[in-house]
Enzyme design. Structure first.
Site, mmCIF file in Angstrom:
data_model
loop_
_atom_site.group_PDB
_atom_site.id
_atom_site.type_symbol
_atom_site.label_atom_id
_atom_site.label_comp_id
_atom_site.label_asym_id
_atom_site.label_seq_id
_atom_site.Cartn_x
_atom_site.Cartn_y
_atom_site.Cartn_z
ATOM 1 N N CYS A 357 -2.118 0.206 -5.159
ATOM 2 C CA CYS A 357 -1.785 0.979 -3.961
ATOM 3 C C CYS A 357 -1.035 2.290 -4.232
ATOM 4 O O CYS A 357 -1.395 3.301 -3.630
ATOM 5 C CB CYS A 357 -1.054 0.150 -2.912
ATOM 6 S SG CYS A 357 -0.528 -1.457 -3.393
ATOM 7 N N ARG A 386 -0.205 -8.323 -14.670
ATOM 8 C CA ARG A 386 0.969 -9.049 -14.186
ATOM 9 C C ARG A 386 1.379 -10.073 -15.226
ATOM 10 O O ARG A 386 0.539 -10.704 -15.851
ATOM 11 C CB ARG A 386 0.665 -9.745 -12.857
ATOM 12 C CG ARG A 386 0.259 -8.736 -11.810
ATOM 13 C CD ARG A 386 -0.008 -9.353 -10.465
ATOM 14 N NE ARG A 386 -0.583 -8.337 -9.581
ATOM 15 C CZ ARG A 386 -0.955 -8.553 -8.334
ATOM 16 N NH1 ARG A 386 -0.785 -9.751 -7.815
ATOM 17 N NH2 ARG A 386 -1.464 -7.589 -7.608
ATOM 18 N N GLN A 404 -9.209 -5.941 -9.520
ATOM 19 C CA GLN A 404 -9.383 -6.220 -8.100
ATOM 20 C C GLN A 404 -10.504 -5.361 -7.534
ATOM 21 O O GLN A 404 -10.667 -4.220 -7.938
ATOM 22 C CB GLN A 404 -8.096 -5.876 -7.342
ATOM 23 C CG GLN A 404 -6.894 -6.698 -7.773
ATOM 24 C CD GLN A 404 -5.657 -6.294 -7.004
ATOM 25 O OE1 GLN A 404 -5.322 -5.122 -6.939
ATOM 26 N NE2 GLN A 404 -4.969 -7.265 -6.424
ATOM 27 N N ASP A 406 -10.558 -3.622 -5.037
ATOM 28 C CA ASP A 406 -9.481 -3.207 -4.148
ATOM 29 C C ASP A 406 -9.902 -2.038 -3.264
ATOM 30 O O ASP A 406 -10.780 -1.258 -3.619
ATOM 31 C CB ASP A 406 -8.304 -2.760 -5.021
ATOM 32 C CG ASP A 406 -6.972 -2.992 -4.337
ATOM 33 O OD1 ASP A 406 -6.972 -3.479 -3.195
ATOM 34 O OD2 ASP A 406 -5.938 -2.686 -4.962
ATOM 35 N N HIS A 408 -7.880 0.604 -0.088
ATOM 36 C CA HIS A 408 -6.794 0.865 0.846
ATOM 37 C C HIS A 408 -7.314 1.751 1.950
ATOM 38 O O HIS A 408 -7.920 2.782 1.681
ATOM 39 C CB HIS A 408 -5.609 1.490 0.116
ATOM 40 C CG HIS A 408 -5.017 0.546 -0.878
ATOM 41 N ND1 HIS A 408 -5.387 0.543 -2.200
ATOM 42 C CD2 HIS A 408 -4.148 -0.472 -0.727
ATOM 43 C CE1 HIS A 408 -4.749 -0.431 -2.826
ATOM 44 N NE2 HIS A 408 -4.003 -1.066 -1.962
ATOM 45 N N LYS A 491 -1.353 -10.822 7.398
ATOM 46 C CA LYS A 491 -2.496 -10.791 6.489
ATOM 47 C C LYS A 491 -3.470 -11.923 6.773
ATOM 48 O O LYS A 491 -3.140 -12.892 7.447
ATOM 49 C CB LYS A 491 -2.021 -10.893 5.051
ATOM 50 C CG LYS A 491 -1.238 -12.154 4.755
ATOM 51 C CD LYS A 491 -0.866 -12.215 3.274
ATOM 52 C CE LYS A 491 -0.132 -13.504 2.949
ATOM 53 N NZ LYS A 491 0.091 -13.695 1.535
ATOM 54 N N HIS A 537 -4.596 -3.106 3.110
ATOM 55 C CA HIS A 537 -5.025 -3.442 1.745
ATOM 56 C C HIS A 537 -6.108 -4.494 1.898
ATOM 57 O O HIS A 537 -5.937 -5.442 2.659
ATOM 58 C CB HIS A 537 -3.905 -4.094 0.925
ATOM 59 C CG HIS A 537 -2.598 -3.367 0.933
ATOM 60 N ND1 HIS A 537 -2.038 -2.868 -0.215
ATOM 61 C CD2 HIS A 537 -1.736 -3.074 1.928
ATOM 62 C CE1 HIS A 537 -0.873 -2.306 0.078
ATOM 63 N NE2 HIS A 537 -0.667 -2.413 1.377
#
Length: 673
Positions: A357, A386, A404, A406, A408, A491, A537
């Site tokens: 992000c 991570r 990911q 991913d 946004h 979420k 997200h």
RNA sequence: GCCACCAUGGCUUAGCGGUAUAGCACCUCAUUGGUAAUGAGGAGGUCGCGAGUUCAAUUCUCGCUGGUGGCUCCA
């Protein structure tokens, strides 16, 4: 006399004091499969005496409630066996769980898998002795007396019971345990029990408390169901993505590279890239813009986003310039001091990104934005790192570096509902295409009593409503989970199970009021004023690694044709067909089909056996018949055949199957008969 | 991170205080064979890494790395 309402609605008269079990026998007959009774909707032991009007029905062991009672009783039997062999061991808690039961023991050190056999044998012995399981009411002082040598039970008594309040114990033979019940009436019901594993657990799940030894087991009503359960466990092991990943050569993890760092081998990389292509098509269709961002960023960026130092423990340590490190070392700086200086911002460094992000936010803010730019949807297959705890890392499902799918979305407040819905649709399209119907949806809402949330409550109400509406539009089971929202917004999570029953969170859609605030994001509205956008997200697969892991198990390695690492394996019968085999294979490849040729001199039976392990959608068998007629003989995974197919027809059909992304290969119709 | 267990050629695996089995895969030769193993031969391992005990360690002890089952954690 009392009047008892039976399950069929009829009412019978019984002598007062009759037990629930006697009535169940009256209803179901002597050969019933019940483990306890439901009296006025409440679970009771068979031995419970009835002295007033009520309704009674049996609880079959083949219901969820019944099997739980059986498992719970098996846990008691386990504790009885363990304490008879290890008199010092202290039983703590032992509940039934979805897949069986466990019991946690204190002071049972050095207990390993090799000790299980003796305990199991003891359990069978106690079961064979047909011990009556009796419920006994006890006063508080009696309980304290009975469990005086077991501080864990005393802790439970003190915590769970009001002062002066008594409770019940269950006694079987010499042994007894604090318990509310109900239980089976005899240990004889527990013959079909197996102990499966030993592990550890913390007392009351608290890492700062004592470490206990946990023993897991399964129990079944009879020999057949036990056998079925055992073989189901075996079958599940065969689908394990870690095993299949090796067999099918999909990925590799190398200890020299590092724990939880996935090396995608060529065959696995194909699956991943097909999925990514699939997603990319949808991104384009839904108006996303794909972007690329680097794997690292400055510590300051993550200070601003709030990731550092707050989540320091779950991130790789920061990268600090080597001259700086040398200087600090010369000054005698300790690791602790270094860490503090980084936390304070006295030293700049870089971090492997734990999330995408912040980078995407910087793309947003790289230009002045107006309401006409919104919604702005930035997508990236972004790799994040991570520091997961070492004991938690496993296969593809829990790793330290993952990519990911991913994106946004920067939106105005009144665009939230629509955009959330769009994200959900994408998830649904993908799950549907892959035949993944067995998932559940969690809608994480804020805890009304907590103040940890950012953003004003009116906005939250709207966002939560948008999430609810989106979830219910899916037509699958979903649950509201108050308190499960992120601190920055509500979420929607998609959760699936793997073959050994573990649940994994895959896709997620999260509304975020926090980061736009932290980064002071703005856009100019139609009113000429500056406004703050909201971020969404979303990652429909979650991570490529985890998703592929789940997918391998979902398909048991037998991928649909469009995903199969090799779609067709061409096998020749003798060297007379080598040339034809090469011709066919290159035609397939020219058509964009992933094909593999085996023109070696093994027998056809041997070749089929060898190639089967790679699970191509189809094998083509080429002998004289095929060579002479320009045809192929198609062999499906299950061994079914379709001979004499002209090869250009085969290619056409195969391309159609691939392009339609059918979940199962269908070129070879099942045999009639 | 914690507890228990585990680690032998590409894979599956035997074994033991005196440097190691077997099967499959691989290579060579013979075989030209129709839908789940043709035959023969060959090559390949300092038994995860590092210390220690011992005349001697793959085998015993300790540490590390990695794996498995759980626990804890999971922005």
């Amino acid at each position: 006399m009392i009047s008892v309402t039976l399950p069929d609605g009829s009412v019978n008269e019984y002598a007062s004091g009759i037990t629930a079990g006697e009535i169940v026998i009256d209803i179901e007959g002597r050969k019933h499969d019940c483990v306890a009774a439901l009296v006025d909707g409440e679970q009771k032991d068979f031995s419970a005496p009835l002295d007033s009007d009520c309704s009674v029905e049996g609880i079959s062991v083949f219901t969820d409630e019944g099997i739980y009672i059986l498992r719970h009783s098996a846990a008691h039997l386990l504790a009885q066996a363990v304490t008879s062999i290890y008199p010092n061991a202290k039983p703590t808690i032992g509940p039934a769980i979805d897949r069986g039961f466990y019991y946690d023991f204190a002071d049972l050190e050095d207990f390993g898998e090799s000790e299980l056999k003796a305990v199991q044998k003891k359990m069978h012995e106690f079961s064979r002795r047909n011990l009556a399981v009796e419920r006994v009411e006890c006063s508080e002082s009696e309980l304290n007396e009975l469990f005086s040598s077991n501080p864990y039970k005393i802790e439970i008594i003190n915590d769970k019971l009001e002062a002066g309040e008594g409770s019940t114990i269950y006694r079987q033979g010499e042994w007894y345990d604090l318990c509310l019940g109900p239980h089976v009436h005899s240990t004889a019901k527990l013959m079909h029990v197996r102990l499966t594993s030993v592990s550890s657990a913390f007392w009351r799940g608290d890492q700062s408390r004592e470490q206990l030894t946990r023993i897991y087991g399964i129990v079944e009503p009879n020999k057949d169901t036990l056998k079925a359960t055992m073989s189901a466990i075996e079958e599940a092991k065969k689908r394990d993505h870690r095993k299949l990943g090796k067999d099918l050569q999909l990925f590799h993890v190398d200890e020299d590279v590092g724990q939880g760092l996935i090396l995608w081998t060529p065959r696995g990389a194909i699956i991943r890239s097909c999925l990514q292509d699939f997603i990319s098509e949808h991104l384009t269709r839904q108006g996303y813009h794909q972007v690329y961002t680097p794997h690292i960023g400055k510590l300051d960026l993550y200070r601003k986003s709030g990731h550092f130092p707050y989540y320091q423990d779950s991130q790789y340590p920061p990268l600090v310039e080597k001259d700086m490190m040398a200087r600090l070392a010369n000054e005698g700086c300790s690791c602790g001091e270094l860490s503090n200086m980084m936390a304070e911002g006295d030293i700049e460094g870089y971090m492997l990104k734990p999330m995408n992000c912040p980078h995407h936010i910087k793309i947003y803010s790289s230009q002045a934005r107006s309401y006409r730019d919104l919604p702005l949807r930035l997508a990236e297959f972004g790799t994040v790192y991570r520091w997961e705890q070492s004991g938690e890392i496993s296969g593809l499902t829990r790793v330290r570096g993952f990519t990911q799918d991913d994106a946004h979305l920067f939106v105005t407040e009144d665009q939230i509902a629509n955009e959330v819905l769009g994200c959900i649709e994408l998830v649904q399209v993908i799950f549907e295409a892959l035949g993944m119907n067995d998932y559940r949806v969690r809608v994480g809402l804020r805890d009304p009593d907590s103040t940890k949330y950012v953003g004003d409550s009116g906005k939250w109400d709207l966002a939560e409503e948008a999430c609810r509406a989106a979830a219910s539009s899916l037509g699958v089971n979903w649950s509201e989970e108050p308190g499960e929202a992120a601190f920055y917004g509500p979420k929607i999570d998609f959760v699936v199970k793997d073959v050994i029953g573990r649940e994994w969170q895959l896709g997620t859609v999260q509304v975020d009021y926090n980061l736009p605030e932290r980064f002071e994001l703005q856009y100019k509205g139609s009113d000429g004023e500056m406004h703050r956008p909201v971020m969404i997200h979303r990652a429909p697969f979650g991570s490529m690694e985890r998703f592929c892991g789940v997918l391998i198990e979902h398909f048991a390695g037998r991928f649909p044709t469009w995903l199969a690492p090799t779609q067709v394996h061409v096998l020749t019968i003798s060297e007379k067909q080598v040339e034809y085999g090469q011709e066919i294979t290159s035609k397939l490849k020219a058509a964009g089909i992933r094909a593999d040729l085996d023109d070696g001199d093994d027998t056809i039976g041997k070749k089929i056996r060898m190639h089967r392990k790679f699970q191509p959608a189809y094998m083509l068998i080429l002998g004289d018949d095929e060579t002479d007629n320009n045809t192929v003989s198609i062999r499906a995974r299950n061994g079914d055949q379709r001979a004499g197919v002209p090869y250009d027809a085969f290619i056409d059909e195969l391309l159609e199957e691939i392009n339609s992304k059918r979940a199962t290969p269908t070129l070879v119709p099942p045999k009639e008969e």
